[in-house]
Design an enzyme around this catalytic site. Structure first.
Site, mmCIF file in Angstrom:
data_model
loop_
_atom_site.group_PDB
_atom_site.id
_atom_site.type_symbol
_atom_site.label_atom_id
_atom_site.label_comp_id
_atom_site.label_asym_id
_atom_site.label_seq_id
_atom_site.Cartn_x
_atom_site.Cartn_y
_atom_site.Cartn_z
ATOM 1 N N HIS A 70 25.940 19.218 -4.435
ATOM 2 C CA HIS A 70 24.739 19.490 -5.216
ATOM 3 C C HIS A 70 23.683 18.405 -5.157
ATOM 4 O O HIS A 70 22.863 18.262 -6.058
ATOM 5 C CB HIS A 70 25.120 19.757 -6.678
ATOM 6 C CG HIS A 70 25.818 21.075 -6.856
ATOM 7 N ND1 HIS A 70 26.079 21.636 -8.075
ATOM 8 C CD2 HIS A 70 26.294 21.949 -5.943
ATOM 9 C CE1 HIS A 70 26.689 22.790 -7.918
ATOM 10 N NE2 HIS A 70 26.838 23.008 -6.628
ATOM 11 N N HIS A 102 33.524 17.946 -8.824
ATOM 12 C CA HIS A 102 33.755 19.132 -8.013
ATOM 13 C C HIS A 102 33.764 18.625 -6.582
ATOM 14 O O HIS A 102 32.693 18.401 -6.003
ATOM 15 C CB HIS A 102 32.660 20.183 -8.229
ATOM 16 C CG HIS A 102 32.967 21.128 -9.342
ATOM 17 N ND1 HIS A 102 32.228 22.249 -9.606
ATOM 18 C CD2 HIS A 102 33.980 21.127 -10.250
ATOM 19 C CE1 HIS A 102 32.756 22.888 -10.643
ATOM 20 N NE2 HIS A 102 33.819 22.228 -11.055
ATOM 21 N N ASP A 113 29.947 24.567 0.500
ATOM 22 C CA ASP A 113 31.284 24.717 -0.067
ATOM 23 C C ASP A 113 32.384 24.886 0.973
ATOM 24 O O ASP A 113 33.262 25.734 0.823
ATOM 25 C CB ASP A 113 31.317 25.883 -1.064
ATOM 26 C CG ASP A 113 30.427 25.626 -2.276
ATOM 27 O OD1 ASP A 113 30.749 24.724 -3.046
ATOM 28 O OD2 ASP A 113 29.406 26.332 -2.423
ATOM 29 N N GLU A 115 27.230 20.754 -15.360
ATOM 30 C CA GLU A 115 27.128 20.547 -13.907
ATOM 31 C C GLU A 115 25.711 20.778 -13.405
ATOM 32 O O GLU A 115 25.133 21.846 -13.581
ATOM 33 C CB GLU A 115 28.091 21.513 -13.184
ATOM 34 C CG GLU A 115 28.048 21.390 -11.666
ATOM 35 C CD GLU A 115 29.005 22.354 -10.967
ATOM 36 O OE1 GLU A 115 29.655 23.169 -11.662
ATOM 37 O OE2 GLU A 115 29.090 22.298 -9.729
ATOM 38 N N TRP A 124 28.113 25.663 -15.688
ATOM 39 C CA TRP A 124 27.124 25.655 -14.601
ATOM 40 C C TRP A 124 26.323 26.951 -14.683
ATOM 41 O O TRP A 124 26.892 28.039 -14.771
ATOM 42 C CB TRP A 124 27.782 25.567 -13.214
ATOM 43 C CG TRP A 124 26.731 25.737 -12.139
ATOM 44 C CD1 TRP A 124 25.796 24.810 -11.771
ATOM 45 C CD2 TRP A 124 26.455 26.919 -11.386
ATOM 46 N NE1 TRP A 124 24.964 25.346 -10.816
ATOM 47 C CE2 TRP A 124 25.336 26.634 -10.562
ATOM 48 C CE3 TRP A 124 27.026 28.190 -11.322
ATOM 49 C CZ2 TRP A 124 24.791 27.571 -9.682
ATOM 50 C CZ3 TRP A 124 26.492 29.136 -10.448
ATOM 51 C CH2 TRP A 124 25.384 28.814 -9.633
ATOM 52 N N ASP A 177 35.940 22.390 -5.512
ATOM 53 C CA ASP A 177 35.003 23.510 -5.504
ATOM 54 C C ASP A 177 34.588 23.819 -4.069
ATOM 55 O O ASP A 177 33.595 23.288 -3.576
ATOM 56 C CB ASP A 177 33.780 23.190 -6.376
ATOM 57 C CG ASP A 177 32.906 24.426 -6.579
ATOM 58 O OD1 ASP A 177 33.307 25.517 -6.128
ATOM 59 O OD2 ASP A 177 31.823 24.298 -7.185
ATOM 60 N N ASP A 193 29.087 17.628 -8.532
ATOM 61 C CA ASP A 193 29.573 18.446 -7.420
ATOM 62 C C ASP A 193 29.038 17.810 -6.141
ATOM 63 O O ASP A 193 27.820 17.602 -6.004
ATOM 64 C CB ASP A 193 29.070 19.888 -7.591
ATOM 65 C CG ASP A 193 29.587 20.829 -6.513
ATOM 66 O OD1 ASP A 193 29.492 20.475 -5.319
ATOM 67 O OD2 ASP A 193 30.066 21.929 -6.853
ATOM 68 N N LYS A 218 22.599 20.667 -10.292
ATOM 69 C CA LYS A 218 22.455 21.118 -8.907
ATOM 70 C C LYS A 218 21.047 20.822 -8.421
ATOM 71 O O LYS A 218 20.101 20.797 -9.207
ATOM 72 C CB LYS A 218 22.743 22.624 -8.841
ATOM 73 C CG LYS A 218 22.885 23.188 -7.450
ATOM 74 C CD LYS A 218 23.588 24.538 -7.496
ATOM 75 C CE LYS A 218 23.656 25.171 -6.123
ATOM 76 N NZ LYS A 218 24.560 26.321 -6.089
ATOM 77 N N ASP A 252 24.542 23.075 0.320
ATOM 78 C CA ASP A 252 25.672 23.329 -0.586
ATOM 79 C C ASP A 252 26.560 24.444 -0.046
ATOM 80 O O ASP A 252 26.625 25.531 -0.594
ATOM 81 C CB ASP A 252 25.076 23.726 -1.954
ATOM 82 C CG ASP A 252 26.130 24.076 -2.979
ATOM 83 O OD1 ASP A 252 27.184 23.424 -2.982
ATOM 84 O OD2 ASP A 252 25.890 24.988 -3.786
HETATM 85 C C1 RNT Z 1 27.838 26.463 -8.042
HETATM 86 C C2 RNT Z 1 28.673 25.461 -8.729
HETATM 87 C C3 RNT Z 1 29.828 25.985 -9.530
HETATM 88 C C4 RNT Z 1 30.562 27.123 -8.838
HETATM 89 C C5 RNT Z 1 31.801 27.568 -9.580
HETATM 90 C C6 RNT Z 1 32.367 28.827 -9.043
HETATM 91 O O1 RNT Z 1 26.917 25.920 -7.200
HETATM 92 O O2 RNT Z 1 29.143 24.525 -7.801
HETATM 93 O O3 RNT Z 1 30.679 24.965 -9.867
HETATM 94 O O4 RNT Z 1 30.886 26.815 -7.529
HETATM 95 O O5 RNT Z 1 31.535 27.631 -10.919
HETATM 96 ZN ZN ZN Z 2 30.614 23.122 -8.533
#
Ligand code: RNT
Ligand code: ZN
Length: 414
Positions: free
Chosen positions: A258, A282, A292, A222, A181, A322, A255, A224, A290
């Site tokens: 994302h 993720h 988390d 990955e 990523w 994640d 993810d 986003k 986003d």
């Molecule tokens: C960031 C991505 C990625 C990170 C990790 C720490 O937006 O989601 O996966 O969260 O690599």
């Molecule tokens: Zn991620």
């Protein structure tokens, strides 16, 4: 076996569902537990400060792991409170060494303590190059930077990460997923998106040029939608990486944070799976964006788990987590989030799949709705408790006490 479990098992049997089979299947699903929830995405490099590159944990709850030793101790506690055998998802900035290699100088030996530990406790490891929190990422451009010197620096980092991942996978006898990523993007509207995307593609090609044994490591990419500081354009968008993964036969990482908040990520799995061999998830909980957050046992997670089971994708999906929340106990966050993923999978495995699919097939949408809604009252908790008991992991009040006691133990860390 408790009478509570026996009664619940019978209820599921009446619905045509074999609870024992669900427990066996759940036991075979490893979750890749992300190291970065343990220390707020800090890592263990000896370096001067730089921007987070679009990643920032917020909060200052006591107990953050400050060393690899503390992080491993916290992980051992977490694994002891999560039923089943799982994996560790390690980022390159979590190296464990007295040396201070820059990102383009990391080697397998800098991660050997992690491998030895994983061997001891019998888990597999996944890996990630770290393309953020570094002076050479301060422009929010890495692999797509117009400066060839900066691109080459990051290509070398990525190349070494793949070698390290392959070394780890070989040493542990289990392929390490190496997830790429990059934060690359623009705060304001760019005028040459194509140039940036061509540069990213070229750098990825250079990074991935060396063939690695798929039994030792698997490449993943990955995408986003946007990040803080790159609101206008993300170079590695969903379309970019979907195409790239198909062309290069890599895993595609989805993810859950994302995409646009109204998009249903579970819906994407069956589409992507028609063109991509393996998928990396993720699992996260975006709140408005986003963000988390720690995953809850909510509709999004339940839908994701149901798709994995009903579309028969468990065999080719790697489930990683994640999220990172620094306002609460880091260990509690890990354990609660991971158990929620497992609970969602268990619920999906306990649904009357054949009956639901048959109703839809004959356009009996009333039946589909009726069975779906009635199934929500099934005694899932009794089956979960049995799973935890068989894995010698606490539930209910003893579980709460276990999390609280560990947090009290680590709260004095400075
Ligand atoms: C960031 C991505 C990625 C990170 C990790 C720490 O937006 O989601 O996966 O969260 O690599
Ligand atoms: Zn991620």
């Amino acid at each position: 076996m408790t009478t509570r479990y026996e009664t619940a098992r019978q209820v599921f049997a009446d619905w045509g569902v074999d609870a024992e089979r669900a427990l066996t299947r759940l036991a075979g699903i490893p979750i890749s537990v992300h190291c970065w929830q343990g220390d707020d995405v800090g890592g263990f490099e000896r370096k001067s400060g730089s921007s987070g590159g679009g990643i920032q944990a917020t909060g200052n709850h006591p107990g953050r792991a400050r060393t690899p030793q503390e992080l491993r101790a916290d992980l051992e506690f977490a694994y002891a409170n999560i039923p089943g055998k799982h994996r560790l998802n390690l980022h390159a900035c979590y190296l464990d060494t007295d040396e201070s290699p820059d990102r383009d100088g990391i080697e397998y030996r800098h991660f050997e303590p992690w491998v030895d530990w994983a061997k001891d406790i019998g888990i597999g490891i996944d890996f990630n190059p770290t393309f953020f929190a570094h002076a050479k990422a301060d422009d929010n451009l890495t692999l797509s930077h117009p400066d060839k010197g900066i691109r080459d620096f990051w290509i070398e980092h990525g190349r070494r990460s793949r070698e390290i991942a392959a070394g780890i996978g070989k040493a542990l006898g289990s392929a390490a997923v190496n997830n790429i990523w990059v934060p690359d993007g623009y705060k304001d509207t760019p005028v040459d998106r194509m140039a940036a995307r061509r540069r990213l593609e070229g750098s990825l090609d250079a990074m991935l040029a060396e063939k690695q044994d798929r039994a030792a490591m698997l490449d993943a990419v990955e995408s986003k939608l946007f990040g803080i500081g790159v609101e206008a354009c993300t170079v590695g968008s969903h379309e970019f990486y979907l195409g790239y993964a198909i062309r290069k036969n890599t895993l595609l990482c989805l993810d859950m944070g994302h995409f646009h908040p109204t998009e249903n990520i579970a819906d994407k799995l069956s589409s992507v799976a028609l063109s991509v061999g393996e998928i990396l998830l993720h699992v996260s909980r975006p709140m408005r964006w986003d963000s988390d957050h720690v995953i809850l046992l909510n509709d999004d997670i339940l839908a994701m788990a149901q798709e994995l089971v009903f579309a028969d994708l468990l065999g080719r999906t790697h489930i990683g987590l994640d999220f990172f929340d620094a306002t609460i106990s880091r260990t509690a966050a890990w354990v609660i989030g991971t158990r929620n993923m497992q609970k969602a999978l268990l619920r999906a495995l306990l649904l009357p799949e054949a009956r639901l699919k048959a109703a839809e097939e004959r356009l009996d949408f009333t039946g589909r709705l009726l069975w779906t809604e009635e199934a929500k009252d099934l005694p899932f908790a009794a089956i979960w408790d049995e799973f935890c008991a068989r894995n010698e992991v606490p539930t209910g009040q003893p579980f709460i006490a276990s999390l609280e006691a560990y947090q009290a133990k680590v709260a004095g860390r400075g």
